[in-house]
Write an enzyme that holds these catalytic residues in place. Structure first.
Site, mmCIF file in Angstrom:
data_model
loop_
_atom_site.group_PDB
_atom_site.id
_atom_site.type_symbol
_atom_site.label_atom_id
_atom_site.label_comp_id
_atom_site.label_asym_id
_atom_site.label_seq_id
_atom_site.Cartn_x
_atom_site.Cartn_y
_atom_site.Cartn_z
ATOM 1 N N TYR A 137 38.103 28.457 45.482
ATOM 2 C CA TYR A 137 37.380 29.504 44.953
ATOM 3 C C TYR A 137 37.935 30.873 45.546
ATOM 4 O O TYR A 137 38.021 31.836 44.677
ATOM 5 C CB TYR A 137 35.891 29.081 45.502
ATOM 6 N N SER A 182 34.496 37.849 44.313
ATOM 7 C CA SER A 182 33.657 37.508 45.166
ATOM 8 C C SER A 182 34.175 37.964 46.488
ATOM 9 O O SER A 182 35.480 38.094 46.777
ATOM 10 C CB SER A 182 33.749 35.976 45.420
#
Length: 248
Positions: free
Chosen positions: A152, A139
Site C-alpha cells: 500500500y 497517504s
C-alpha cells in the site's frame, strides 16, 4: 457562470462522500463514482437534500474498460469533467511476508492503477475544454513507511510520483495536478482494518500530535482548496493532512 463538474471516485462513503458533499456546496455538479452503486446513490441523495446536483455512476477503477464506460456515461450527462478527484482506495494491514500476491495485485490495481486509468480517460477531455483540476489522494503511509502496509505504501508513493510527472506534462495545458496525503483517518476502511488488527487505532492516535484520527471532512477541505481558483498557481504538490504525524 456555468457550474464546474467534478468526477470523484470512491465517493459512496468515507472521505470521498465528504469531498462530494463539500464540492457540491461549492456549487459544483458532482459525479459520484463508486464500485458500490447503492452507496453512490446514497451520496447523491444527501447532495440533493441540500439542493445540490449529482449523479451516480458505477465505476470499478481497477478496470480501464469500466472506467472508460463510467466516464462516457458522465460526459453524456454533463458534457464535460472539470475536476477529477482520485479518492478510491483499499488496503489490508499485515506483515509483508505474511501477505499474498492476490492482495498485492488488488492493492496496486485500486490505489495506483485506478488513478492511472481515470487520468487516461479524463485528461483528454480537460485538454479539449482548456481547463482541469486533478487531485490524487495518496497517504502519509508512503512518507513514513507504515508497518503492515508495504505494498500500500509503495502504491501511494507511486501516486505521489505520478502526480509530479502529470503536473509537468499538463502544465502546458493549464491543468493543475496535485496530491493530498491523509494520515490515519476515521473511515469505513479503518473500521474494517481495526476489526482484524486490534489496538491499531489506539496506537495511531498516540503517534499523532493532535491525538486523534483525521475526520473525512478534514481531508475534504484540503481537496476543496486544490480545486479552487485560489490554487490556480499550485501544481505538482503533495499536502499532508495528518495532524502532524509527518512534518515535511
Amino acid at each position: 457562470m456555468e457550474k464546474r463538474v467534478a468526477f470523484i471516485t470512491g465517493a459512496g462513503s468515507g472521505i470521498g462522500r465528504e469531498i462530494a458533499k463539500l464540492l457540491a456546496l461549492r456549487s459544483m455538479k458532482i459525479i459520484v463514482a463508486d464500485i458500490n452503486i447503492e452507496n453512490a446513490e446514497e451520496t447523491v441523495a444527501m447532495i440533493q437534500q441540500n439542493e445540490g446536483e449529482a449523479m451516480a455512476v458505477h465505476c470499478d477503477v481497477s478496470s480501464l474498460d469500466r472506467v472508460k464506460t463510467a466516464v462516457e456515461e458522465s460526459i453524456s450527462m454533463y458534457n464535460k469533467v472539470d475536476v477529477l478527484v482520485n479518492n478510491a482506495g483499499w488496503d489490508k494491514v499485515e506483515p509483508f511476508l505474511k501477505s499474498e500476491p492476490d492482495t498485492w495485485k488488488r492493492i496496486v490495481d485500486i490505489n495506483l492503477m485506478g488513478q492511472v486509468h481515470t487520468c487516461k480517460e479524463i485528461l483528454p477531455h480537460m485538454i479539449d475544454n482548456g481547463y482541469g483540476k486533478v487531485v490524487n489522494i495518496a497517504s502519509d503511509a508512503a512518507r513514513v513507511g507504515s508497518s503492515g502496509e508495504a505494498v500500500y505504501s509503495a502504491a501511494k508513493g507511486g501516486v505521489m510520483a505520478f502526480t509530479k510527472t502529470l503536473a509537468r506534462e499538463m502544465a502546458r495545458h493549464k491543468i493543475n495536478v496535485n496530491c493530498v496525503a491523509p494520515g490515519p483517518s476515521n473511515t469505513p476502511l479503518i473500521e474494517e482494518i481495526g476489526s482484524y488488527n486490534e489496538g491499531l487505532v489506539g496506537a495511531l492516535e498516540k503517534a499523532i500530535p493532535f491525538r486523534r484520527l483525521a475526520q473525512p471532512d478534514d481531508i475534504a477541505g484540503a481537496v476543496a482548496y486544490f480545486v479552487s481558483d485560489e490554487a490556480d498557481y499550485v501544481t505538482g504538490q503533495t499536502l499532508s493532512v495528518s495532524g502532524g504525524l509527518t512534518m515535511v
